[in-house]
Design an enzyme around this catalytic site. Structure first.
Site, PDB file in Angstrom:
ATOM      1  N   GLY A  56       0.870  -1.250   0.035  1.00 33.51           N
ATOM      2  CA  GLY A  56      -0.053   0.003  -0.096  1.00 33.51           C
ATOM      3  C   GLY A  56       0.788   1.064  -0.080  1.00 33.51           C
ATOM      4  O   GLY A  56       2.034   1.339   0.437  1.00 33.51           O
ATOM      5  N   CYS A  83       5.457  -5.903   1.681  1.00 34.68           N
ATOM      6  CA  CYS A  83       5.886  -4.571   1.595  1.00 34.68           C
ATOM      7  C   CYS A  83       4.996  -3.728   2.710  1.00 34.68           C
ATOM      8  O   CYS A  83       5.506  -4.028   3.896  1.00 34.68           O
ATOM      9  CB  CYS A  83       5.340  -3.984   0.499  1.00 34.68           C
ATOM     10  SG  CYS A  83       5.946  -2.204  -0.019  1.00 34.68           S
ATOM     11  N   TYR A  84       3.894  -3.036   2.595  1.00 38.83           N
ATOM     12  CA  TYR A  84       3.120  -2.213   3.778  1.00 38.83           C
ATOM     13  C   TYR A  84       2.874  -3.337   4.682  1.00 38.83           C
ATOM     14  O   TYR A  84       2.773  -3.164   5.997  1.00 38.83           O
ATOM     15  CB  TYR A  84       2.195  -1.404   2.995  1.00 38.83           C
ATOM     16  CG  TYR A  84       1.422  -0.582   4.242  1.00 38.83           C
ATOM     17  CD1 TYR A  84       1.718   0.624   4.509  1.00 38.83           C
ATOM     18  CD2 TYR A  84       0.139  -0.961   4.675  1.00 38.83           C
ATOM     19  CE1 TYR A  84       0.984   1.368   5.463  1.00 38.83           C
ATOM     20  CE2 TYR A  84      -0.519  -0.348   5.594  1.00 38.83           C
ATOM     21  CZ  TYR A  84      -0.123   0.824   5.831  1.00 38.83           C
ATOM     22  OH  TYR A  84      -0.815   1.703   6.702  1.00 38.83           O
ATOM     23  N   HIS A 171       8.345  -7.158  -3.552  1.00 42.41           N
ATOM     24  CA  HIS A 171       7.064  -7.580  -4.081  1.00 42.41           C
ATOM     25  C   HIS A 171       7.181  -9.104  -4.644  1.00 42.41           C
ATOM     26  O   HIS A 171       7.489  -9.005  -5.951  1.00 42.41           O
ATOM     27  CB  HIS A 171       6.478  -6.466  -5.065  1.00 42.41           C
ATOM     28  CG  HIS A 171       6.208  -5.320  -4.340  1.00 42.41           C
ATOM     29  ND1 HIS A 171       4.740  -4.975  -3.662  1.00 42.41           N
ATOM     30  CD2 HIS A 171       6.469  -3.860  -4.222  1.00 42.41           C
ATOM     31  CE1 HIS A 171       4.325  -4.116  -3.196  1.00 42.41           C
ATOM     32  NE2 HIS A 171       5.582  -3.356  -3.310  1.00 42.41           N
ATOM     33  N   GLU A 173       4.606 -10.574  -5.998  1.00 43.06           N
ATOM     34  CA  GLU A 173       4.028 -10.971  -6.968  1.00 43.06           C
ATOM     35  C   GLU A 173       4.090 -10.085  -8.544  1.00 43.06           C
ATOM     36  O   GLU A 173       3.337 -10.552  -9.224  1.00 43.06           O
ATOM     37  CB  GLU A 173       2.218 -10.142  -6.472  1.00 43.06           C
ATOM     38  CG  GLU A 173       2.351  -8.804  -6.431  1.00 43.06           C
ATOM     39  CD  GLU A 173       2.925  -8.266  -5.185  1.00 43.06           C
ATOM     40  OE1 GLU A 173       3.948  -8.777  -4.275  1.00 43.06           O
ATOM     41  OE2 GLU A 173       2.664  -7.158  -4.736  1.00 43.06           O
ATOM     42  N   SER A 225     -23.417 -14.371 -26.275  1.00 44.83           N
ATOM     43  CA  SER A 225     -23.007 -13.265 -27.042  1.00 44.83           C
ATOM     44  C   SER A 225     -21.973 -13.685 -28.147  1.00 44.83           C
ATOM     45  O   SER A 225     -21.828 -13.261 -29.200  1.00 44.83           O
ATOM     46  CB  SER A 225     -22.438 -12.140 -26.422  1.00 44.83           C
ATOM     47  OG  SER A 225     -21.159 -12.550 -25.843  1.00 44.83           O
ATOM     48  N   GLY A 226     -21.544 -15.076 -28.096  1.00 41.29           N
ATOM     49  CA  GLY A 226     -20.637 -15.668 -28.466  1.00 41.29           C
ATOM     50  C   GLY A 226     -19.221 -15.372 -28.164  1.00 41.29           C
ATOM     51  O   GLY A 226     -17.964 -15.828 -28.570  1.00 41.29           O
ATOM     52  N   GLY A 227     -19.130 -14.650 -27.274  1.00 42.39           N
ATOM     53  CA  GLY A 227     -17.794 -14.309 -26.505  1.00 42.39           C
ATOM     54  C   GLY A 227     -17.685 -15.460 -25.265  1.00 42.39           C
ATOM     55  O   GLY A 227     -18.445 -16.302 -25.038  1.00 42.39           O
ATOM     56  N   VAL A 228     -16.065 -15.298 -24.901  1.00 45.04           N
ATOM     57  CA  VAL A 228     -15.816 -16.370 -24.099  1.00 45.04           C
ATOM     58  C   VAL A 228     -16.551 -16.082 -22.549  1.00 45.04           C
ATOM     59  O   VAL A 228     -17.045 -17.619 -22.436  1.00 45.04           O
ATOM     60  CB  VAL A 228     -14.201 -16.101 -23.678  1.00 45.04           C
ATOM     61  CG1 VAL A 228     -13.932 -14.884 -23.392  1.00 45.04           C
ATOM     62  CG2 VAL A 228     -13.862 -17.367 -22.976  1.00 45.04           C
ATOM     63  N   ASP A 229     -16.737 -15.400 -21.994  1.00 45.04           N
ATOM     64  CA  ASP A 229     -17.564 -15.470 -20.675  1.00 45.04           C
ATOM     65  C   ASP A 229     -18.993 -16.104 -20.668  1.00 45.04           C
ATOM     66  O   ASP A 229     -19.252 -16.955 -19.968  1.00 45.04           O
ATOM     67  CB  ASP A 229     -17.794 -14.012 -20.097  1.00 45.04           C
ATOM     68  CG  ASP A 229     -16.453 -13.287 -20.043  1.00 45.04           C
ATOM     69  OD1 ASP A 229     -15.410 -13.983 -20.109  1.00 45.04           O
ATOM     70  OD2 ASP A 229     -16.325 -12.014 -19.742  1.00 45.04           O
ATOM     71  N   SER A 230     -19.844 -15.445 -21.716  1.00 45.69           N
ATOM     72  CA  SER A 230     -21.015 -16.061 -21.899  1.00 45.69           C
ATOM     73  C   SER A 230     -21.073 -17.613 -22.212  1.00 45.69           C
ATOM     74  O   SER A 230     -21.898 -18.404 -21.755  1.00 45.69           O
ATOM     75  CB  SER A 230     -22.196 -15.397 -22.600  1.00 45.69           C
ATOM     76  OG  SER A 230     -21.786 -15.382 -24.129  1.00 45.69           O
ATOM     77  N   LYS A 368     -10.269 -14.016 -15.621  1.00 44.56           N
ATOM     78  CA  LYS A 368     -10.300 -14.316 -16.993  1.00 44.56           C
ATOM     79  C   LYS A 368      -9.523 -15.372 -17.352  1.00 44.56           C
ATOM     80  O   LYS A 368     -10.123 -16.286 -18.344  1.00 44.56           O
ATOM     81  CB  LYS A 368     -10.102 -13.032 -17.777  1.00 44.56           C
ATOM     82  CG  LYS A 368     -10.373 -13.265 -19.402  1.00 44.56           C
ATOM     83  CD  LYS A 368     -11.834 -12.789 -19.471  1.00 44.56           C
ATOM     84  CE  LYS A 368     -12.095 -12.643 -20.808  1.00 44.56           C
ATOM     85  NZ  LYS A 368     -13.469 -12.160 -21.100  1.00 44.56           N
TER      86      LYS A 368
END
Ligand code: XMP
Length: 513
Positions: A56, A83-84, A171, A173, A225-230, A368
């Site tokens: 932070g 870190c913080y 860090h 990460e 929708s044809g997208g990956v999520d739906s 994602k």
């Protein structure tokens, strides 16, 4: 593996919390981000298997620097401070934090002590880590031992394994700490005693069980929708409840070449999911006729989408649930108190407000890349799993000017060529998005064969990006640009000029509208 106990990442005000949560997931351990002002008992109620305190921007001794309930260190749950978070742990347990005047920023040499103890045991005796701090721990709390130092600070990392306390000033990460993931793994596997079992197949199994529990034998609708999520959300729900699911593909006529066929092929013919394909291009174009203002276009498309969906829903009176492809970052952004609140565009396909559905959100816990991994595991073809982002209002936001059949044909034709050439060169993964924008209101003079032309230009836009918040224009090879340009002029009627957009974001945006 039902309801895995999470590793909680306590967000102390930097954007690093999300990155930490993702690194934990990459080590195949389930993680969640929580606000720092939860009380120790609220934290305990979530049954964490481990706790990570993020970095932070504040100083621990500033009065308004974010704090955590000190009771958190008494829960008997292993804690990693970063870190913080490292300084906060030190301060809470009786160590000293000071502004030493020895700022470290960037790649920094690290030297192990005590062979790196438990936490840093996989690191070489000298290594490079990413630092970003002004204050430093100058005296460790009782019971702790120092396990690394740098040239500037004596306590670059410390631990008290008996109590389950670990902390690093650097860090782990970020990718600039090359061995950072080894540190995360030691904390998770040795410090917390966790197994790497957050795998796509376990995610699917858990999710299927939860969906069944939630919906029972009710009918469920899903807007594809044809997208990956739906697509992934639909497949998960179908796996759980089979033909109780009906998918609805509202074809607004603003899709790219071949997409409606692909939706039918994949969901209808391949997965045998009941699919309603509403061919509504005419309705949308009628509403869009004469409209050139970008926000009005979006609004019209969004509203018409809801109308069409409502009509389908009315024919499925038994449907009580609606599937939505909400992802974990959407949940964090709307829920966390300290994480930077970065709003993304509204997608077309919002909920019809006056229809009373309960939501099924099988991707709510997933990032994602996890959604993609789950999609692959479920057998979704690569063209969908790896699909580049595409705006909900589709090609309408890629026509500067009126959305009509003629303009759509031009932008769709040009877009198809760009995508084909990008694919042929294997550049799909290197570009975040690559597409075309039609300047329907602009015409310029050209010469083709014997005659002059007076036609529209298209702009080719290709960008590299991590998350669409910032982007750089892609340095596409000249030969690729050349082929794209000559093919578009040759193959797409009505286009006589091709320009390449070399604006990054900011100051530009990725789309033109
Ligand atoms: P901009 O143009 O703001 O776009 O740099 C950032 C990302 O968002 C996508 N985008 C949209 N997505 N509905 C969507 O679902 C929209 O109206 C919309 N507008 C932009 C864009 O493609 C990029 O990935």
């Amino acid at each position: 593996m039902t309801d895995p106990r999470p590793v909680l990442v306590v967000d102390l005000g930097a954007q690093y919390a999300q990155l930490i949560a993702r690194r934990v997931r990459e080590a195949r351990v389930y993680s969640e981000i929580v606000a720092h002002d939860l009380s120790a008992s609220e934290i305990a109620a979530r049954r964490p298997a481990g706790i990570i305190l993020s970095g932070g921007p504040s100083s621990v001794y500033e009065p308004d620097g974010p704090q955590v309930d000190p009771g958190l260190f008494e829960l008997g749950v292993p804690v990693l401070g970063i870190c913080y978070g490292h300084q906060l742990m030190s301060q809470a347990l009786g160590g000293t934090v000071e502004a030493t005047g020895q700022r470290e920023y960037g790649a920094t040499g690290l030297t192990l002590e005590s062979s790196g103890g438990r936490l840093l045991q996989d690191l070489p005796s000298t290594d490079t880590v990413w630092m970003s701090h002004g204050d430093a721990v100058t005296r460790v709390p009782e019971g702790f031992r120092v396990i690394a130092r740098t040239g500037a600070i004596p306590v670059a990392a410390m631990e008290d394994p008996e109590r389950g306390m670990y902390a690093v000033q650097f860090h782990p990460e970020v990718t600039h700490t090359p061995n950072g993931q080894e540190v995360m793994k030691r904390f998770l596997y040795d410090g917390c005693g966790l197994l790497p079992d957050w795998t796509p197949s376990n995610i699917i199994e858990d999710s299927v069980e939860r969906i069944r529990e939630q919906v029972g034998d009710a009918e469920v609708l899903c807007a594809l929708s044809g997208g990956v999520d739906s697509s992934v959300a639909a497949l998960l729900v179908h796996k759980a409840i089979g033909d109780q699911l009906t998918c609805v593909f509202v074809d607004h006529g603003l899709n790219r070449e071949g997409e409606p066929d692909q939706v039918e092929e994949t969901f209808g013919r391949h997965f045998h999911i009941p699919l309603v394909h509403v061919k509504a291009e005419g309705r949308f174009l009628e509403k869009l006729s004469g409209v050139t203002d970008p926000e009005s276009k979006r609004k019209i498309i969004g509203e018409e989408f809801i109308r069409v969906f409502e009509e389908v829903a009315r024919e499925h009176t038994g449907a009580k649930f609606l599937v939505q492809g909400t992802l974990y970052p959407d949940v964090i952004e709307s829920g966390s108190k300290t994480a930077a609140n970065i709003k993304s565009h509204h997608n077309v396909g919002g909920l019809p407000e006056d229809i009373d559905f309960a939501l099924v959100e099988p991707l709510r816990d997933l990032f994602k890349d996890e959604v993609r991994a789950v999609g692959s595991e479920l057998g979704l073809p690569d063209e969908i799993v790896q699909r580049q982002p595409f705006p909900g209002p589709g090609l309408a936001v890629r026509i500067v000017g009126e959305v009509n059949a003629g303009n759509l044909a031009k932008v769709r034709g040009a877009d198809h060529i760009v995508r084909e050439e990008i694919k042929r060169e294997g550049l799909e993964q290197d570009t975040w998005q690559a597409f075309c924008v039609l300047l329907a209101d602009v015409q310029s003079v050209g010469v083709m064969g014997d005659g002059r032309t007076y036609e529209n230009p298209v702009i080719v836009r290709a960008v590299t990006s991590e998350d669409a918040m910032t982007a750089d224009w892609a340095r596409l090879p000249e030969a690729v640009l050349d082929r794209i340009s000559s093919r578009i002029i040759r193959e797409v009627p009505g286009i006589n000029r091709v320009a390449y957009d070399i604006t990054s974001k900011p100051p530009g945006t990725i789309e033109w509208e």
